[in-house]
Motif scaffolding. Structure first.
Motif, PDB file in Angstrom:
ATOM      1  N   GLY A   1    -156.888 -22.819 -42.865  1.00 35.12           N
ATOM      2  CA  GLY A   1    -156.495 -22.275 -42.984  1.00 35.12           C
ATOM      3  C   GLY A   1    -155.814 -21.062 -42.196  1.00 35.12           C
ATOM      4  N   LEU A   2    -156.095 -21.583 -41.241  1.00 33.07           N
ATOM      5  CA  LEU A   2    -155.847 -20.007 -40.014  1.00 33.07           C
ATOM      6  C   LEU A   2    -154.503 -20.361 -39.774  1.00 33.07           C
ATOM      7  CD1 LEU A   2    -160.182 -19.897 -38.837  1.00 33.07           C
ATOM      8  CD2 LEU A   2    -158.765 -18.566 -40.348  1.00 33.07           C
ATOM      9  N   VAL A   3    -153.882 -21.872 -39.413  1.00 30.15           N
ATOM     10  CA  VAL A   3    -152.497 -22.177 -38.779  1.00 30.15           C
ATOM     11  C   VAL A   3    -151.857 -22.982 -40.463  1.00 30.15           C
ATOM     12  CG1 VAL A   3    -152.952 -21.274 -36.047  1.00 30.15           C
ATOM     13  CG2 VAL A   3    -153.335 -24.236 -37.922  1.00 30.15           C
ATOM     14  N   ARG A   4    -150.420 -22.358 -39.683  1.00 31.45           N
ATOM     15  CA  ARG A   4    -149.842 -23.290 -40.665  1.00 31.45           C
ATOM     16  C   ARG A   4    -148.867 -24.118 -39.589  1.00 31.45           C
ATOM     17  NH1 ARG A   4    -146.625 -18.795 -43.283  1.00 31.45           N
ATOM     18  NH2 ARG A   4    -146.884 -18.366 -40.624  1.00 31.45           N
ATOM     19  N   ALA A   5    -148.021 -25.833 -40.284  1.00 29.32           N
ATOM     20  CA  ALA A   5    -148.149 -26.347 -38.987  1.00 29.32           C
ATOM     21  C   ALA A   5    -146.242 -26.864 -39.410  1.00 29.32           C
ATOM     22  CB  ALA A   5    -148.607 -28.213 -38.523  1.00 29.32           C
ATOM     23  N   THR A   6    -146.044 -26.364 -38.754  1.00 27.31           N
ATOM     24  CA  THR A   6    -144.180 -27.403 -39.064  1.00 27.31           C
ATOM     25  C   THR A   6    -143.540 -28.197 -37.887  1.00 27.31           C
ATOM     26  OG1 THR A   6    -144.199 -24.372 -40.100  1.00 27.31           O
ATOM     27  CG2 THR A   6    -141.763 -26.388 -39.209  1.00 27.31           C
ATOM     28  N   ARG A   7    -143.184 -29.210 -38.704  1.00 25.33           N
ATOM     29  CA  ARG A   7    -142.692 -30.479 -37.974  1.00 25.33           C
ATOM     30  C   ARG A   7    -141.219 -29.926 -37.543  1.00 25.33           C
ATOM     31  NH1 ARG A   7    -145.067 -34.842 -36.098  1.00 25.33           N
ATOM     32  NH2 ARG A   7    -143.219 -35.861 -36.089  1.00 25.33           N
ATOM     33  N   VAL A   8    -140.750 -29.856 -36.026  1.00 24.70           N
ATOM     34  CA  VAL A   8    -139.207 -29.422 -35.821  1.00 24.70           C
ATOM     35  C   VAL A   8    -138.901 -31.067 -34.874  1.00 24.70           C
ATOM     36  CG1 VAL A   8    -137.769 -28.196 -34.179  1.00 24.70           C
ATOM     37  CG2 VAL A   8    -139.595 -27.099 -35.318  1.00 24.70           C
ATOM     38  N   GLY A   9    -138.168 -32.262 -35.706  1.00 28.39           N
ATOM     39  CA  GLY A   9    -137.999 -33.400 -35.244  1.00 28.39           C
ATOM     40  C   GLY A   9    -139.048 -34.135 -35.213  1.00 28.39           C
ATOM     41  N   LYS A  10    -139.607 -34.496 -33.820  1.00 29.08           N
ATOM     42  CA  LYS A  10    -141.049 -34.914 -33.772  1.00 29.08           C
ATOM     43  C   LYS A  10    -142.108 -34.742 -33.231  1.00 29.08           C
ATOM     44  CE  LYS A  10    -139.852 -36.758 -29.266  1.00 29.08           C
ATOM     45  NZ  LYS A  10    -139.395 -38.823 -27.921  1.00 29.08           N
ATOM     46  N   TRP A  11    -141.417 -33.188 -33.470  1.00 30.34           N
ATOM     47  CA  TRP A  11    -143.339 -32.068 -32.945  1.00 30.34           C
ATOM     48  C   TRP A  11    -143.670 -31.596 -33.232  1.00 30.34           C
ATOM     49  CZ3 TRP A  11    -138.252 -33.304 -29.833  1.00 30.34           C
ATOM     50  CH2 TRP A  11    -138.623 -33.735 -28.396  1.00 30.34           C
ATOM     51  N   THR A  12    -144.686 -30.830 -33.700  1.00 34.27           N
ATOM     52  CA  THR A  12    -145.141 -29.759 -34.744  1.00 34.27           C
ATOM     53  C   THR A  12    -145.383 -29.172 -33.776  1.00 34.27           C
ATOM     54  OG1 THR A  12    -146.399 -32.062 -35.894  1.00 34.27           O
ATOM     55  CG2 THR A  12    -147.409 -29.616 -36.144  1.00 34.27           C
ATOM     56  N   HIS A  13    -145.631 -27.912 -34.860  1.00 30.11           N
ATOM     57  CA  HIS A  13    -145.713 -26.795 -34.240  1.00 30.11           C
ATOM     58  C   HIS A  13    -146.316 -25.755 -34.527  1.00 30.11           C
ATOM     59  CE1 HIS A  13    -141.364 -27.516 -32.442  1.00 30.11           C
ATOM     60  NE2 HIS A  13    -141.886 -26.488 -31.629  1.00 30.11           N
ATOM     61  N   TYR A  14    -148.073 -24.821 -34.261  1.00 32.35           N
ATOM     62  CA  TYR A  14    -148.190 -24.075 -34.881  1.00 32.35           C
ATOM     63  C   TYR A  14    -148.471 -22.652 -34.805  1.00 32.35           C
ATOM     64  CZ  TYR A  14    -150.939 -28.475 -35.585  1.00 32.35           C
ATOM     65  OH  TYR A  14    -150.663 -29.843 -35.889  1.00 32.35           O
ATOM     66  N   LYS A  15    -148.381 -22.293 -35.651  1.00 30.41           N
ATOM     67  CA  LYS A  15    -148.265 -20.090 -36.438  1.00 30.41           C
ATOM     68  C   LYS A  15    -149.726 -20.306 -36.670  1.00 30.41           C
ATOM     69  CE  LYS A  15    -145.621 -17.241 -37.757  1.00 30.41           C
ATOM     70  NZ  LYS A  15    -144.256 -16.107 -37.834  1.00 30.41           N
ATOM     71  N   ARG A  16    -150.148 -19.044 -36.100  1.00 30.06           N
ATOM     72  CA  ARG A  16    -151.451 -17.938 -37.361  1.00 30.06           C
ATOM     73  C   ARG A  16    -150.491 -17.861 -38.906  1.00 30.06           C
ATOM     74  NH1 ARG A  16    -155.615 -14.858 -34.051  1.00 30.06           N
ATOM     75  NH2 ARG A  16    -154.551 -13.752 -36.336  1.00 30.06           N
ATOM     76  N   ASP A  17    -151.568 -17.525 -39.262  1.00 26.42           N
ATOM     77  CA  ASP A  17    -151.186 -17.542 -41.176  1.00 26.42           C
ATOM     78  C   ASP A  17    -151.521 -16.162 -40.915  1.00 26.42           C
ATOM     79  OD1 ASP A  17    -151.433 -17.437 -44.036  1.00 26.42           O
ATOM     80  OD2 ASP A  17    -151.295 -19.280 -44.423  1.00 26.42           O
ATOM     81  N   GLU A  18    -150.888 -15.386 -40.324  1.00 29.03           N
ATOM     82  CA  GLU A  18    -151.790 -13.677 -40.458  1.00 29.03           C
ATOM     83  C   GLU A  18    -152.273 -13.681 -42.283  1.00 29.03           C
ATOM     84  OE1 GLU A  18    -152.747 -12.176 -37.789  1.00 29.03           O
ATOM     85  OE2 GLU A  18    -151.013 -13.877 -36.365  1.00 29.03           O
ATOM     86  N   ALA A  19    -152.012 -14.225 -43.024  1.00 25.24           N
ATOM     87  CA  ALA A  19    -151.848 -13.095 -44.669  1.00 25.24           C
ATOM     88  C   ALA A  19    -153.668 -13.642 -44.800  1.00 25.24           C
ATOM     89  CB  ALA A  19    -151.245 -13.581 -45.078  1.00 25.24           C
ATOM     90  N   ARG A  20    -154.094 -15.393 -44.503  1.00 25.35           N
ATOM     91  CA  ARG A  20    -155.225 -16.275 -44.425  1.00 25.35           C
ATOM     92  C   ARG A  20    -156.182 -15.565 -43.764  1.00 25.35           C
ATOM     93  NH1 ARG A  20    -158.423 -19.374 -47.759  1.00 25.35           N
ATOM     94  NH2 ARG A  20    -158.979 -21.035 -46.743  1.00 25.35           N
ATOM     95  N   ILE A  21    -156.006 -15.331 -42.271  1.00 21.59           N
ATOM     96  CA  ILE A  21    -156.599 -14.276 -42.156  1.00 21.59           C
ATOM     97  C   ILE A  21    -157.018 -13.288 -42.357  1.00 21.59           C
ATOM     98  CG2 ILE A  21    -157.029 -14.584 -39.528  1.00 21.59           C
ATOM     99  CD1 ILE A  21    -155.119 -16.072 -38.534  1.00 21.59           C
ATOM    100  N   ALA A  22    -156.251 -12.341 -42.480  1.00 16.91           N
ATOM    101  CA  ALA A  22    -156.424 -11.228 -43.045  1.00 16.91           C
ATOM    102  C   ALA A  22    -157.425 -11.228 -43.993  1.00 16.91           C
ATOM    103  CB  ALA A  22    -155.030 -10.344 -43.226  1.00 16.91           C
ATOM    104  N   GLY A  23    -156.932 -11.953 -45.308  1.00 16.08           N
ATOM    105  CA  GLY A  23    -157.662 -12.348 -46.454  1.00 16.08           C
ATOM    106  C   GLY A  23    -159.323 -12.755 -46.175  1.00 16.08           C
ATOM    107  N   LEU A  24    -159.863 -13.996 -45.189  1.00 20.17           N
ATOM    108  CA  LEU A  24    -160.944 -14.674 -45.192  1.00 20.17           C
ATOM    109  C   LEU A  24    -161.452 -13.314 -44.375  1.00 20.17           C
ATOM    110  CD1 LEU A  24    -160.011 -17.605 -43.707  1.00 20.17           C
ATOM    111  CD2 LEU A  24    -160.799 -17.343 -45.892  1.00 20.17           C
TER     112      LEU A  24
END
Length: 110
Positions: A79-102
């Motif tokens: 739960g530390l990052v979220r994955a998003t598909r853009v075309g055939k590529w996967t992009h990762y972004k921190r889940d700041e709210a989840r990190i702060a909660g943890l």
């Protein structure tokens, strides 16, 4: 022990397990400021909105794509990052709210 406490303990253990690997911890730290930490030349999506493409992460760390994907999948399961598909590529972004909660839960637990 209450059911919510068990879920919280499980979440904390999963996050700590994911962060116990020095490279996964480093990746999460680098994702905090993508523009500063990655060469985003040729990026097809905004790294602040969508995240950083696995190919850009791989170029930074010099590891096999499969290894980088496995590291990122572990961070996602925790739960530390979220994955998003853009075309055939996967992009990762921190889940700041989840990190702060943890972090808050860890502070309470310890």
């Amino acid at each position: 022990m209450a059911e919510s406490a068990i879920a919280t303990d499980s979440d904390l253990v999963g996050a700590l397990r994911a962060l116990s690997n020095p490279m996964r911890l480093q990746l999460l730290m680098w994702l905090r400021d993508p523009a500063r930490n990655f060469d985003l030349t040729g990026a097809i999506a905004d790294p602040h909105d969508v995240g950083v493409c696995v190919s850009h992460i791989q170029a930074k760390v010099g590891l096999a794509q499969s290894t980088v994907s496995a590291y990122m999948a572990e961070l996602q399961r925790a739960g530390l990052v979220r994955a998003t598909r853009v075309g055939k590529w996967t992009h990762y972004k921190r889940d700041e709210a989840r990190i702060a909660g943890l972090v808050a839960e860890l502070g309470k637990a310890l």
